[in-house]
Scaffold this motif. Structure first.
Motif, PDB file in Angstrom:
ATOM      1  N   SER A  16      47.991  24.277  50.111  1.00 36.08           N
ATOM      2  CA  SER A  16      46.722  23.947  50.607  1.00 36.08           C
ATOM      3  C   SER A  16      46.370  24.399  51.897  1.00 36.08           C
ATOM      4  O   SER A  16      45.018  24.848  51.707  1.00 36.08           O
ATOM      5  CB  SER A  16      47.005  22.381  50.569  1.00 36.08           C
ATOM      6  OG  SER A  16      46.020  21.709  51.147  1.00 36.08           O
ATOM      7  N   HIS A  60      43.546  16.563  55.225  1.00 38.10           N
ATOM      8  CA  HIS A  60      43.022  16.431  53.964  1.00 38.10           C
ATOM      9  C   HIS A  60      41.482  16.301  53.762  1.00 38.10           C
ATOM     10  O   HIS A  60      41.061  15.868  52.476  1.00 38.10           O
ATOM     11  CB  HIS A  60      43.572  14.924  53.356  1.00 38.10           C
ATOM     12  CG  HIS A  60      43.785  15.005  51.892  1.00 38.10           C
ATOM     13  ND1 HIS A  60      43.732  13.827  51.157  1.00 38.10           N
ATOM     14  CD2 HIS A  60      43.947  16.079  51.018  1.00 38.10           C
ATOM     15  CE1 HIS A  60      44.063  14.349  49.788  1.00 38.10           C
ATOM     16  NE2 HIS A  60      44.164  15.435  49.716  1.00 38.10           N
ATOM     17  N   ILE A 420      51.833  15.000  49.299  1.00 36.16           N
ATOM     18  CA  ILE A 420      51.381  15.989  50.309  1.00 36.16           C
ATOM     19  C   ILE A 420      52.578  16.093  51.273  1.00 36.16           C
ATOM     20  O   ILE A 420      53.131  15.085  51.699  1.00 36.16           O
ATOM     21  CB  ILE A 420      49.864  15.624  51.045  1.00 36.16           C
ATOM     22  CG1 ILE A 420      49.109  15.301  49.868  1.00 36.16           C
ATOM     23  CG2 ILE A 420      49.659  16.433  52.055  1.00 36.16           C
ATOM     24  CD1 ILE A 420      47.771  14.553  50.587  1.00 36.16           C
ATOM     25  N   GLN A 433      50.511  20.579  48.302  1.00 39.27           N
ATOM     26  CA  GLN A 433      50.310  19.182  47.744  1.00 39.27           C
ATOM     27  C   GLN A 433      50.589  19.371  46.267  1.00 39.27           C
ATOM     28  O   GLN A 433      50.459  20.504  45.720  1.00 39.27           O
ATOM     29  CB  GLN A 433      49.118  18.706  47.823  1.00 39.27           C
ATOM     30  CG  GLN A 433      47.868  19.567  47.492  1.00 39.27           C
ATOM     31  CD  GLN A 433      46.609  18.998  47.961  1.00 39.27           C
ATOM     32  OE1 GLN A 433      46.400  19.128  49.083  1.00 39.27           O
ATOM     33  NE2 GLN A 433      45.565  18.783  46.973  1.00 39.27           N
ATOM     34  N   ASN A 437      47.017  16.456  42.544  1.00 35.40           N
ATOM     35  CA  ASN A 437      46.237  15.878  43.638  1.00 35.40           C
ATOM     36  C   ASN A 437      44.550  16.437  43.782  1.00 35.40           C
ATOM     37  O   ASN A 437      44.550  17.692  43.857  1.00 35.40           O
ATOM     38  CB  ASN A 437      46.859  16.017  44.714  1.00 35.40           C
ATOM     39  CG  ASN A 437      47.447  14.722  45.154  1.00 35.40           C
ATOM     40  OD1 ASN A 437      46.931  13.441  44.838  1.00 35.40           O
ATOM     41  ND2 ASN A 437      48.436  14.494  45.956  1.00 35.40           N
TER      42      ASN A 437
END
Ligand SMILES: *[C@@H]1O[C@H](CO)[C@@H](O)[C@H](O)[C@H]1NC(C)=O
Ligand SMILES: *[C@@H]1O[C@H](CO)[C@@H](O)[C@H](O)[C@H]1NC(C)=O
Ligand SMILES: *[C@@H]1O[C@H](CO)[C@@H](O)[C@H](O)[C@H]1NC(C)=O
Length: 437
Positions: A16, A60, A420, A433, A437
């Motif tokens: 990520s 996030h 995560i 992650q 998601n």
């Protein structure tokens, strides 16, 4: 078979974000020394060995992993090698709009207020924009400072300092579920603090022998139970975990339970005591279990059974034959931490070569993954890695002798609600992650 079960092998972990320098030449001050999600997982705090100040990020959102608080004097501090490392960070439960965390270095604990800003004042009269003061004689006109929009910033500002209570190095801090007290542990003592009172703490464990020559054991980690505010545990360099009840007496030198696994005589060696030292202890969210990490394994203990762990997971058993060289290069003293996922079904811990391991308790599966720049394209899926121990090396396997012991993952954190994870290599923080998601 992917998708067949629900175990940790069925989650596709994908890259990520990554924060930190690509540089292989790592300054001691940039080494990440702790990572911790806040209780709902939106904020991730990290500390390093030189910044002196925790850095909080929002992993996030599109404001991903900007280094959100910069300390203008940090380079200056680094050059003077003032030891401002952060050993541990713990978030306080949120009571109102403001957010707080505790950080500790070897001797001093600090309370920080964490606030988010998306506006910045500009146009001071007596300071430059970078904060340096102007010579007042050069100020000839007055201007009105204004707020200008800017990228979201999370700032940590110091609020309280809890000092002068530890003679030895602080290894742990843990906030109590009563939300009013916390503990701090060093090699020989554990102190209890009230969050509001900075100049007084109560000593609750003291294992310092009158004659220091008789010292055989040190405290390595300590934590409060997640919901019984009278209960805490501490682990030792001899591989034991003691559970204490603060209702029993003011000084908890008498534990109420002691968890210890009898040593397997077949495995006895010169290194037995060193590798049985516990580097981390963490209660499960449910409070029923605790997990300990020693040099080669992760163990899960049921609080109702003191004689042996209910589960043992080998992290890198192939290193058992390498203990001699790991002793010579000091790696054997590395302090690996461990963490639970949100519902206590999977545990995670780090290893060498920037590998980290997950163990699925229900499905009895495990996986080895690698944090590296090579597979850090957005959404690229992490391929499980395998270490080959003797015999023929298969394609995609890496032999024990090629592992890089300078690359190690000591600190990891799992988001409390989602798949995560945050994984700290020496000076890089990776976020991975679940692909779904
Ligand atoms: C975690 O941080 C976010 C972002 O600041 C905040 O909204 C949330 O309330 C925090 N969670 C807890 C439980 O403190
Ligand atoms: C002893 O070593 C074996 C493998 O060499 C391992 O599986 C076992 O868990 C070890 N026993 C203990 C008590 O650590
Ligand atoms: C725990 O959470 C994971 C997702 O993080 C989910 O796949 C799994 O089914 C959950 N296990 C239990 C026992 O609820």
């Amino acid at each position: 078979v992917a998708g067949a079960g629900g175990g940790c092998n069925d989650v596709q972990w994908c890259f990520s974000q990554v924060k930190g320098a690509i540089d292989d030449d790592v300054a001691e001050a940039d080494i990440i020394s702790t990572v911790e999600f806040n209780h709902s997982g939106e904020l991730l705090a990290t500390g390093d060995k030189g910044g002196g100040k925790p850095v909080a990020v929002r992993p996030h959102t599109r404001h991903c992993l900007r280094v959100l608080s910069t300390n203008p004097s940090s380079d200056y501090l680094k050059s003077l090698e003032i030891e401002e490392k952060i050993n541990k960070i713990r978030w306080l439960p949120q009571k109102n709009a403001a957010q707080f965390l505790l950080s500790t270095n070897d001797k001093t604990i600090k309370l920080w207020k964490i606030s988010e800003r998306d506006k910045r004042p500009e146009g001071y009269n007596l300071k430059e924009e970078d904060g340096r003061y102007r010579d007042p004689n050069t100020v000839t006109t007055l201007r009105v400072p204004v707020f200008r929009p800017m990228d979201l910033m999370v700032e940590a500002s110091p609020r309280r300092v809890f000092a002068n209570a530890h003679t030895y190095h602080i290894n742990s801090i843990s906030v109590n579920s009563d939300c009013e007290t916390y503990l701090s542990a060093d090699d020989l003592r554990i102190n209890l603090w009230n969050l509001e009172i900075t100049d007084r703490s109560f000593n609750i464990v003291d294992i310092k022998p009158t004659n220091m020559e008789e010292l055989t054991e040190v405290i390595t980690a300590a934590e409060f139970h997640p919901n019984q505010c009278n209960t805490f545990v501490y682990s030792s360099s001899k591989g034991t975990i003691r559970l204490c009840d603060m209702r029993a007496s003011a000084l908890c030198d008498q534990h109420s339970k002691m968890f210890e696994e009898p040593e397997d005589p077949n495995n006895r060696s010169f290194f037995s005591e060193i590798i049985s030292s516990i580097s981390d202890v963490k209660f499960s969210h449910s409070g029923r279990y605790m997990m300990t990490r020693d040099y080669l394994s992760v163990k899960i203990w049921d609080l109702n059974m003191e004689t042996r762990p209910v589960e043992t997971y080998q992290v890198h058993e192939y290193l058992r034959s390498k203990l001699c060289s790991l002793y010579e290069n000091d790696c054997i003293f590395d302090k690996f931490e461990c963490c639970w996922n949100g519902n206590d079904s999977v545990v995670m811990t780090g290893s060498y070569n920037n590998f980290f391991r997950m163990f699925d308790r229900g499905y009895r599966q495990d996986v080895t993954l690698e944090a590296s720049r090579e597979n850090s394209k957005p959404r690229s899926v992490l391929k499980p890695r395998k270490v080959c121990t003797g015999g023929k090396r298969k394609k995609d396997e890496i032999s024990v002798d090629s592992l890089d012991f300078n690359k190690k993952i000591l600190h990891t954190a799992w988001h409390p609600l989602d798949n995560i994870i945050a994984v700290a290599t020496t000076n890089n923080l990776y976020i991975f992650q679940d692909k779904l998601n």
